[in-house]
Each structure stands twice: as C-alpha cells, then as structure tokens.
Write an enzyme that holds these catalytic residues in place. Structure first.
Site, PDB file in Angstrom:
ATOM      1  N   SER A 160       0.849  -1.187   0.000  1.00 39.18           N
ATOM      2  CA  SER A 160       0.000   0.000   0.000  1.00 39.18           C
ATOM      3  C   SER A 160       0.883   1.235   0.000  1.00 39.18           C
ATOM      4  O   SER A 160       2.054   1.181   0.406  1.00 39.18           O
ATOM      5  CB  SER A 160      -0.899   0.006   1.246  1.00 39.18           C
ATOM      6  OG  SER A 160      -1.457   1.281   1.492  1.00 39.18           O
ATOM      7  N   TYR A 185       0.555   0.012  10.793  1.00 40.51           N
ATOM      8  CA  TYR A 185       0.093  -0.297   9.433  1.00 40.51           C
ATOM      9  C   TYR A 185       1.200  -0.021   8.416  1.00 40.51           C
ATOM     10  O   TYR A 185       1.470  -0.845   7.526  1.00 40.51           O
ATOM     11  CB  TYR A 185      -1.138   0.534   9.106  1.00 40.51           C
ATOM     12  CG  TYR A 185      -1.676   0.323   7.708  1.00 40.51           C
ATOM     13  CD1 TYR A 185      -2.205  -0.902   7.324  1.00 40.51           C
ATOM     14  CD2 TYR A 185      -1.648   1.353   6.765  1.00 40.51           C
ATOM     15  CE1 TYR A 185      -2.701  -1.104   6.040  1.00 40.51           C
ATOM     16  CE2 TYR A 185      -2.143   1.160   5.482  1.00 40.51           C
ATOM     17  CZ  TYR A 185      -2.662  -0.070   5.130  1.00 40.51           C
ATOM     18  OH  TYR A 185      -3.143  -0.265   3.844  1.00 40.51           O
TER      19      TYR A 185
END
Length: 330
Positions: A160, A185
């Site tokens: 991502s 994350y």
C-alpha cells in the site's frame, strides 16, 4: 540507495483500468490460484476475475460461512475454512492441507489484510497488523513453496501507499515502547513490499516471481476499524457516508493492478518490483506526499529485504530450504 529497476512501463492501462480490461483475452483454464481474502473487497473482485478467466481458485477464509455464502455461486472455487493469518497453528494446518491436496499453484494473490487496528497482540506478543499482513503470508507461502517452484508461478503481495508511513521498526518490531496504529500499518505494508523483493530473489531461479502492489485508495471492508468520524476527518467520506476523497477508485479499478501483476506478459522476466496503477511505480520524490505515489527506497531495498526475511524466518520458524536459496542466487 539505488532502485533503478523501478521505472514505469507503457502498458496500455492506467489508474482507471478495471479488472475486465486487464483480464481481456487472458485464459487461465488449467491454472490454480490461491487468493487470501478472496471473499471480500478487492480479494472478491480478484476471485471473480480469475474464475471468469477459467482458473481454479482456492480461498483461505477466517470466516468460512461468509466466504461460502459469498462465493457459492461460482464454479471452480474452493473455500478453506478457519484460516486465521494471525494464528500460526491455523496457518500451518492450512498449508499442510494444501500440500496434501494440490500438485501445484500457479498464481498467488495475497490480498488479505487489516488496517489501523487498535493494539491487539497475538501469539507470543506479535503486533497484530504485522502478524496478519506479513507473518501469516510469510508462513503460508514459505510452506507452500514446493507447489510454486518450477511452475513459473507468480506471487502478488498487496502492499500500500501506507508503506510511506514507516520503515521497518528494527529496534521495536512489535511497537512495545509505544503503539501507533498508523505506524503499525505502515511498517506492515513496508514488510509486504520487502517480502516480495526477497521472495523474488530466492525463487526466480526456479521460476517464482514476486511483486508488491499498491491497489490505490478504495473504500472497502479494510476500513472497518476506523469510525465514520475518523474517515470524515481524513477527507475520505462526507457526513452521509459518501466517498468524497480525491483519487478514490472503484473496487474493480483497485483490483486491476494485482490482476495485471498476476497475469501480464509485460512482466515476464521481471520481479521484485513495486507496482501501482497497472505499471511499475516510480521512486517516490524525496519531499513528496504519500498520495503522490511512488515507492520509498527502503521498501524495495534488497539488503533490508534479506534482513527482514532472516528475521521473520527466525520469529516464525518457517523458511524456504536454505540450500535451495543458495542454489538460486546468481
């Protein structure tokens, strides 16, 4: 740090391309694919497209009942129940089952993941996001490596743009000295990208090529741990829940890059690359913003990739046979 291999290709596709466009003319009859998270969000889009192209698709699922309900109308789909990527025992059981049942796997799309969760240590105190997004896929794919080797297999790992948020926290991998859900994350997404670099290095001598993918910004179930207020503050949705953020894709557009990575002839003889918008991403600008795109050098650094592989192998007690790794190095 040089990342000279990260240069865009002219592919005929772009950020607006859809799954049907990138899969047009692709014939996968006789091929077997494994899609983690293949029953929701971008994983579901991926499963649908692979089945439409003729592939047999295996979907490991933590929520088997929901997966079967979602995928039951599709032929050539097998749901593997009770596969929790944050649970080493269940990952091991799933790998054992697949090793016993399958002769080969041609495509892997590792699309399952979690984002911005609260602190939730799992197993022996592992950070939850790192465990689910990275450790679980590492354990499964190193165990399944014999089904990939010698098959011309491709492995696509969902990273991502979130990797811009953090390099690997080498000094505090599980964020025990202070937890931040976005740093957690970001580290996990960097780990996903480095895993693809290392796996490609290890496997390319036996035809295994690996890629990391940024699918783009899409509202899916991935945001389930963020409140509506948080998503509104981030500028993703309005007070009524409508998507208003700039540059958001549809699920079909979001899944397109992963499918392109899994099937495109343009990537023959390539690997270890970070992809976005159906092409190879450019290196990120030194002073750029996360939404500007591109890949940070630390996320495709082969030295860091090898270091993370070695560390993860020690933590999880899983690895590709070391003799095989040495044989495949140039």
């Amino acid at each position: 740090m040089s990342i000279v291999h990260q240069y865009p290709l002219s592919t005929g596709f772009d950020s607006a391309s859809t799954t049907s466009e990138v899969m047009n003319g692709i014939d996968l009859h006789g091929r077997t694919a494994l899609v983690t998270g293949g029953y929701s969000g971008l994983g579901l889009e991926t499963t649908n497209a692979l089945v439409a192209a003729g592939a047999r698709v295996i979907v490991p699922a933590r929520r088997g009942r929901i997966a079967r309900s979602t995928l039951g109308h599709l032929s050539r789909v097998t749901v593997l129940d009770d596969v929790d990527l944050g649970d080493p025992h269940r990952v091991s059981q799933a790998a054992d089952h697949l090793l016993a049942e399958l002769d080969s796997i041609d495509l892997v799309v590792a699309s399952a993941g979690v984002m911005a969760t609260r602190r939730r240590p799992v197993g022996p105190g592992w950070d939850f996001q790192l465990a689910v997004n990275h450790f679980g896929h590492f354990m499964m794919l190193t165990r399944l490596y014999p089904l990939l080797a010698g098959r011309g297999a491709r492995v696509v790992v969902y990273s991502s743009a979130g990797h811009h948020l953090s390099d690997i926290r080498w000094h505090d991998l599980h964020l025990r000295t202070g937890y931040d859900k976005w740093i957690s994350y970001g580290q996990a997404k960097t780990a996903n990208a480095l895993f693809a670099v290392a796996l490609d290095e290890i496997g390319r001598g036996e035809g295994v090529r690996a890629f990391a993918v940024h699918p783009g910004k899409i509202i899916t179930g991935l945001q389930r741990e963020l409140t509506s207020a948080e998503q509104t503050t981030l500028g993703w949705i309005d007070a009524s829940g409508n998507v208003v953020g700039h540059g958001f894709k549809t699920p079909s557009q979001g899944a397109a890059t992963g499918l392109w990575a899994a099937t495109s002839a343009a990537l023959d003889d390539r690997g270890g690359l970070y992809l976005e918008d159906c092409t190879v991403a450019s290196p990120a600008e030194a002073d750029g913003e996360m939404d500007d795109g591109g890949v940070q050098p630390y996320a495709v650094d082969p030295v860091a990739a090898e270091r993370l592989w070695t560390l993860t192998a020690a933590i999880t007690a899983c690895d590709v046979n070391p003799l095989r790794r040495q044989k495949n190095r140039p």
